[in-house]
Motif scaffolding. Structure first.
Motif: not given
Length: 434
Positions: A374-387
């Motif tokens: 699964t793409p990194a960031g998919a679990t955050w809104p906008g697909g951007v994991d700030p960390n």
């Protein structure tokens, strides 16, 4: 054993060479494995093959003596609602049976709320200034995508072991523009967290700025246990009603990961007012659901005990896959001191907190091994994991042997990415933000 960030550069360089040698050896296998989404395996689907001949012998009569092949019955067969009532923790008369996709039911509820408003509100949500939804993170990308499709602002709050950070939730919910919140209360996607009784009570009773605030209560994994421990979830409908917020929960569920993923049943549950609201909208959309499918589910599963036996067979297939992933993560990552992962008691995913700044690199390394994640960031809104930290692993679809191979490769990728990052930071003379 010192944590990874405490090791000197020369030690990290040795670790990197050793890990890269293992990685390069693994890459020589030229694999092509997909661990991107939580799909049922063919073996799981086969457990429901008996449904394909139902209803048999030309018997299409419901308990009420009606012909299930014909129009009508928009709320769903009473016997179907009765069978699945414990899964939604709602009375049968406060449940609607829809077609196969609970995501489609959520979509309709969002659209109808935007266009028509909901019980307890004074106007359609679309007339609110910049309406917003609270989103526990890490969370479910399809929930976020629905809101993004219709222009909601998404407000992330941290997910803890007992549910979302309720102090943050209560602070955000006080804003009248915040119209709802996504909740996966049991075996949350992807962490596997189960909302505690205290968390459910606070959600049901908290003060909200919007009188028409809704909990989009997606109980997708209510019966998807991986162990013999079956935690109870507090009854959000009753708690909300007792607090004077009877209309607050919109409850969703489906049999997509119970019987046949593409031919299951979806459910909506709520207060009498919410059910009447839903049926009034649905009555313009359809002349009636697929009652034959409802009938075959009833005849196949028979009762809730039959459903539990069916899910025990699912657990027998799934538990070894989750154990294989956990074993590989333990073996390759326990000595780093910078990586954490969940050991869920149910649901469909394992969530990994890698070292900050390494999730995208891990996905890239896995792709080079022939493992799709699964793409990194998919679990955050906008697909951007700030960390750039969270990874969602989905071990359900491949067979056990394939999962073992993939887990080995994924663990090596997480390890290599972490060591690369630590070595780069060590050479720069400071530590990454954790």
């Amino acid at each position: 054993m010192p944590a990874l960030l405490d090791l000197p550069p020369e030690t990290l360089a040795v670790w990197e060479r050793r890990t890269r040698d293992l990685y390069d050896s693994f890459r020589s296998r030229e694999l092509k494995l997909d661990m991107t989404r939580g799909k049922p395996s063919p073996e799981q689907l086969a457990l429901s093959n008996g449904m394909l001949t139902l209803p048999g012998n030309g018997d299409y009569q419901t308990e009420a003596g009606e012909d299930a092949r014909n129009y009508g019955g928009i709320q769903g067969l009473p016997e179907t609602r009765r069978l699945f009532a414990p899964m939604l923790d709602a009375p049968p008369d406060q449940i609607v049976v829809a077609e196969n996709s609970s995501l489609a039911v959520m979509h309709d509820c969002l659209v109808w709320a935007l266009l028509k408003g909901v019980p307890g509100g004074t106007e359609p949500w679309s007339r609110a200034a910049s309406p917003a939804f609270i989103c526990p993170v890490p969370g479910y990308d399809r929930h976020f995508a629905l809101c993004e499709e219709f222009g909601f602002r998404l407000l992330p709050v941290a997910m803890n072991e007992d549910g979302p950070d309720m102090d943050a939730v209560e602070a955000l919910a006080a804003d009248p523009s915040v119209k709802g919140m996504w909740c996966v209360p049991k075996y949350s996607n992807p962490t596997g967290a189960v909302y505690s009784a205290a968390t459910v009570r606070r959600l049901a009773t908290m003060k909200t700025g919007a009188p028409d605030f809704r909990l989009f209560w997606d109980n997708a994994y209510a019966v998807h246990h991986l162990t013999g421990i079956q935690p109870e979830l507090a009854d959000v409908l009753t708690l909300a009603r007792e607090a004077g917020h009877a209309d607050r929960p919109f409850i969703f569920a489906s049999t997509s990961k119970v019987t046949l993923a593409g031919a299951g049943l979806a459910f909506f549950g709520g207060s009498p007012a919410n059910v009447a609201w839903y049926l009034a909208r649905a009555n313009r959309r359809t002349i009636g659901p697929d009652k034959l499918n409802q009938l075959r589910h009833v005849r196949f599963l028979r009762d809730f005990s039959g459903l539990e036996r069916h899910m025990a067979a699912q657990r027998h297939l799934l538990a070894p896959k989750f154990a294989a992933v956990t074993e590989a993560l333990d073996r390759h990552l326990s000595d780093l001191g910078t990586v954490r992962w969940t050991t869920p008691a149910g649901g469909y995913f394992i969530s990994v907190d890698a070292m900050d700044g390494t999730a995208r690199r891990t996905v890239e390394l896995a792709r080079e091994l022939g493992i799709a994640l699964t793409p990194a960031g998919a679990t955050w809104p906008g697909g951007v994991d700030p960390n750039d930290r969270v990874l969602r692993l989905a071990p359900t679809f491949p067979n056990v042997e394939t999962v073992k191979i993939a887990a080995e490769g994924i663990a090596l990728c997480i390890r290599l990415a972490a060591i690369e990052r630590a070595l780069a930071v060590s050479n720069m003379g400071h530590s990454p933000r954790m």
